[in-house]
Design a protein around this motif. Structure first.
Motif, PDB file in Angstrom:
ATOM      1  N   TYR A   1       7.207   6.891  -0.399  1.00  0.00           N
ATOM      2  CA  TYR A   1       8.661   6.949  -0.296  1.00  0.00           C
ATOM      3  C   TYR A   1       9.273   6.751  -1.675  1.00  0.00           C
ATOM      4  O   TYR A   1       8.825   5.912  -2.443  1.00  0.00           O
ATOM      5  CB  TYR A   1       9.184   5.865   0.647  1.00  0.00           C
ATOM      6  N   GLU A   2      10.301   7.494  -1.949  1.00  0.00           N
ATOM      7  CA  GLU A   2      11.033   7.339  -3.207  1.00  0.00           C
ATOM      8  C   GLU A   2      11.966   6.135  -3.091  1.00  0.00           C
ATOM      9  O   GLU A   2      12.663   5.980  -2.096  1.00  0.00           O
ATOM     10  CB  GLU A   2      11.890   8.578  -3.487  1.00  0.00           C
ATOM     11  N   PRO A   3      11.988   5.277  -4.080  1.00  0.00           N
ATOM     12  CA  PRO A   3      12.941   4.156  -4.036  1.00  0.00           C
ATOM     13  C   PRO A   3      14.366   4.673  -4.216  1.00  0.00           C
ATOM     14  O   PRO A   3      14.573   5.775  -4.741  1.00  0.00           O
ATOM     15  CB  PRO A   3      12.523   3.292  -5.224  1.00  0.00           C
ATOM     16  N   ASP A   4      15.322   3.896  -3.749  1.00  0.00           N
ATOM     17  CA  ASP A   4      16.720   4.278  -3.944  1.00  0.00           C
ATOM     18  C   ASP A   4      17.037   4.316  -5.431  1.00  0.00           C
ATOM     19  O   ASP A   4      16.399   3.636  -6.243  1.00  0.00           O
ATOM     20  CB  ASP A   4      17.657   3.289  -3.250  1.00  0.00           C
ATOM     21  N   SER A   5      18.031   5.107  -5.773  1.00  0.00           N
ATOM     22  CA  SER A   5      18.430   5.236  -7.173  1.00  0.00           C
ATOM     23  C   SER A   5      19.092   3.944  -7.644  1.00  0.00           C
ATOM     24  O   SER A   5      19.570   3.128  -6.853  1.00  0.00           O
ATOM     25  CB  SER A   5      19.418   6.392  -7.337  1.00  0.00           C
ATOM     26  N   GLU A   6      19.136   3.798  -8.945  1.00  0.00           N
ATOM     27  CA  GLU A   6      19.790   2.635  -9.541  1.00  0.00           C
ATOM     28  C   GLU A   6      21.244   2.560  -9.091  1.00  0.00           C
ATOM     29  O   GLU A   6      21.749   1.498  -8.744  1.00  0.00           O
ATOM     30  CB  GLU A   6      19.696   2.715 -11.062  1.00  0.00           C
TER      31      GLU A   6
ATOM     32  N   GLU B   1       0.836  -1.210   0.000  1.00  0.00           N
ATOM     33  CA  GLU B   1       0.000   0.000   0.000  1.00  0.00           C
ATOM     34  C   GLU B   1       0.868   1.256   0.000  1.00  0.00           C
ATOM     35  O   GLU B   1       0.641   2.185  -0.777  1.00  0.00           O
ATOM     36  CB  GLU B   1      -0.903  -0.013   1.238  1.00  0.00           C
ATOM     37  N   ILE B   2       1.891   1.276   0.841  1.00  0.00           N
ATOM     38  CA  ILE B   2       2.796   2.430   0.931  1.00  0.00           C
ATOM     39  C   ILE B   2       3.563   2.615  -0.376  1.00  0.00           C
ATOM     40  O   ILE B   2       3.679   3.724  -0.893  1.00  0.00           O
ATOM     41  CB  ILE B   2       3.770   2.255   2.122  1.00  0.00           C
ATOM     42  N   ILE B   3       4.062   1.535  -0.928  1.00  0.00           N
ATOM     43  CA  ILE B   3       4.816   1.609  -2.187  1.00  0.00           C
ATOM     44  C   ILE B   3       3.918   2.094  -3.312  1.00  0.00           C
ATOM     45  O   ILE B   3       4.295   2.960  -4.105  1.00  0.00           O
ATOM     46  CB  ILE B   3       5.451   0.245  -2.517  1.00  0.00           C
ATOM     47  N   SER B   4       2.712   1.544  -3.388  1.00  0.00           N
ATOM     48  CA  SER B   4       1.774   1.939  -4.446  1.00  0.00           C
ATOM     49  C   SER B   4       1.385   3.406  -4.347  1.00  0.00           C
ATOM     50  O   SER B   4       1.161   4.069  -5.354  1.00  0.00           O
ATOM     51  CB  SER B   4       0.508   1.080  -4.387  1.00  0.00           C
TER      52      SER B   4
ATOM     53  N   LEU C   1      14.532  -4.299 -11.079  1.00  0.00           N
ATOM     54  CA  LEU C   1      13.882  -3.563  -9.984  1.00  0.00           C
ATOM     55  C   LEU C   1      13.508  -2.154 -10.419  1.00  0.00           C
ATOM     56  O   LEU C   1      12.393  -1.694 -10.147  1.00  0.00           O
ATOM     57  CB  LEU C   1      14.829  -3.467  -8.775  1.00  0.00           C
ATOM     58  N   CYS C   2      14.415  -1.495 -11.085  1.00  0.00           N
ATOM     59  CA  CYS C   2      14.161  -0.121 -11.519  1.00  0.00           C
ATOM     60  C   CYS C   2      13.061  -0.068 -12.568  1.00  0.00           C
ATOM     61  O   CYS C   2      12.294   0.890 -12.600  1.00  0.00           O
ATOM     62  CB  CYS C   2      15.449   0.531 -12.005  1.00  0.00           C
ATOM     63  N   SER C   3      12.973  -1.081 -13.406  1.00  0.00           N
ATOM     64  CA  SER C   3      11.897  -1.078 -14.410  1.00  0.00           C
ATOM     65  C   SER C   3      10.552  -1.225 -13.721  1.00  0.00           C
ATOM     66  O   SER C   3       9.563  -0.641 -14.154  1.00  0.00           O
ATOM     67  CB  SER C   3      12.110  -2.201 -15.440  1.00  0.00           C
ATOM     68  N   TRP C   4      10.499  -1.979 -12.641  1.00  0.00           N
ATOM     69  CA  TRP C   4       9.245  -2.127 -11.900  1.00  0.00           C
ATOM     70  C   TRP C   4       8.831  -0.815 -11.246  1.00  0.00           C
ATOM     71  O   TRP C   4       7.669  -0.466 -11.241  1.00  0.00           O
ATOM     72  CB  TRP C   4       9.368  -3.193 -10.829  1.00  0.00           C
ATOM     73  N   THR C   5       9.809  -0.082 -10.704  1.00  0.00           N
ATOM     74  CA  THR C   5       9.471   1.178 -10.030  1.00  0.00           C
ATOM     75  C   THR C   5       9.047   2.248 -11.021  1.00  0.00           C
ATOM     76  O   THR C   5       8.198   3.057 -10.716  1.00  0.00           O
ATOM     77  CB  THR C   5      10.630   1.692  -9.147  1.00  0.00           C
ATOM     78  N   THR C   6       9.598   2.224 -12.229  1.00  0.00           N
ATOM     79  CA  THR C   6       9.189   3.235 -13.216  1.00  0.00           C
ATOM     80  C   THR C   6       7.859   2.875 -13.857  1.00  0.00           C
ATOM     81  O   THR C   6       7.125   3.759 -14.266  1.00  0.00           O
ATOM     82  CB  THR C   6      10.260   3.429 -14.319  1.00  0.00           C
ATOM     83  N   GLN C   7       7.533   1.590 -13.908  1.00  0.00           N
ATOM     84  CA  GLN C   7       6.230   1.190 -14.453  1.00  0.00           C
ATOM     85  C   GLN C   7       5.100   1.632 -13.544  1.00  0.00           C
ATOM     86  O   GLN C   7       4.030   1.970 -14.015  1.00  0.00           O
ATOM     87  CB  GLN C   7       6.162  -0.339 -14.611  1.00  0.00           C
ATOM     88  N   GLY C   8       5.368   1.647 -12.236  1.00  0.00           N
ATOM     89  CA  GLY C   8       4.336   2.052 -11.285  1.00  0.00           C
ATOM     90  C   GLY C   8       4.149   3.550 -11.200  1.00  0.00           C
ATOM     91  O   GLY C   8       3.198   4.043 -10.627  1.00  0.00           O
ATOM     92  N   SER C   9       5.055   4.330 -11.796  1.00  0.00           N
ATOM     93  CA  SER C   9       4.978   5.791 -11.709  1.00  0.00           C
ATOM     94  C   SER C   9       3.962   6.348 -12.675  1.00  0.00           C
ATOM     95  O   SER C   9       3.755   5.891 -13.728  1.00  0.00           O
ATOM     96  CB  SER C   9       6.321   6.424 -12.023  1.00  0.00           C
TER      97      SER C   9
END
Length: 105
Positions: free
Chosen positions: A29-34, A22-25, A97-105
């Motif tokens: 919080y911003e994920p750490d950089s690549e 829920e928090i991630i969605s 991992l980074c592709s997953w975080t950018t897909q959710g943006s």
């Protein structure tokens, strides 16, 4: 939901996972950089091979810090480990991992 768990200072994993998703969605919080993620993996790869043996990673996840449970390790390995070599190629895993975080943006 989690308030009742606070009395015992432990939280059931399924409740924790649901809350973290829920928090991630929500983008709280911003994920750490690549680069920061790659630095962490490079620290675990002092010889600079570009990978970590899955067995070594498994051992670290069990013996360093708060130990992961077997199902958590299995879930991580299912995504991170190269099936042909049994290695975790950190650049490939971090890119995933980074592709997953950018897909959710």
């Amino acid at each position: 939901m989690m308030e009742e768990d606070m009395q015992t200072k432990t939280i059931a994993y399924d409740k924790f996972e649901a809350k973290m998703l829920e928090i991630i969605s929500a983008g709280t919080y911003e994920p750490d950089s690549e680069e920061k993620l790659l630095q962490a993996f490079r620290f675990l790869d002092p010889e600079g091979k570009g990978y970590i043996e899955a067995s070594v990673m498994r051992d670290m996840l069990i013996t360093k810090g708060v130990p992961f449970r077997e199902k958590e390790i299995d879930a991580f390995m299912a995504v991170a480990k190269d099936l042909e070599t049994g290695r975790i190629y950190h650049e490939d895993y971090v890119a995933l991992l980074c592709s997953w975080t950018t897909q959710g943006s």
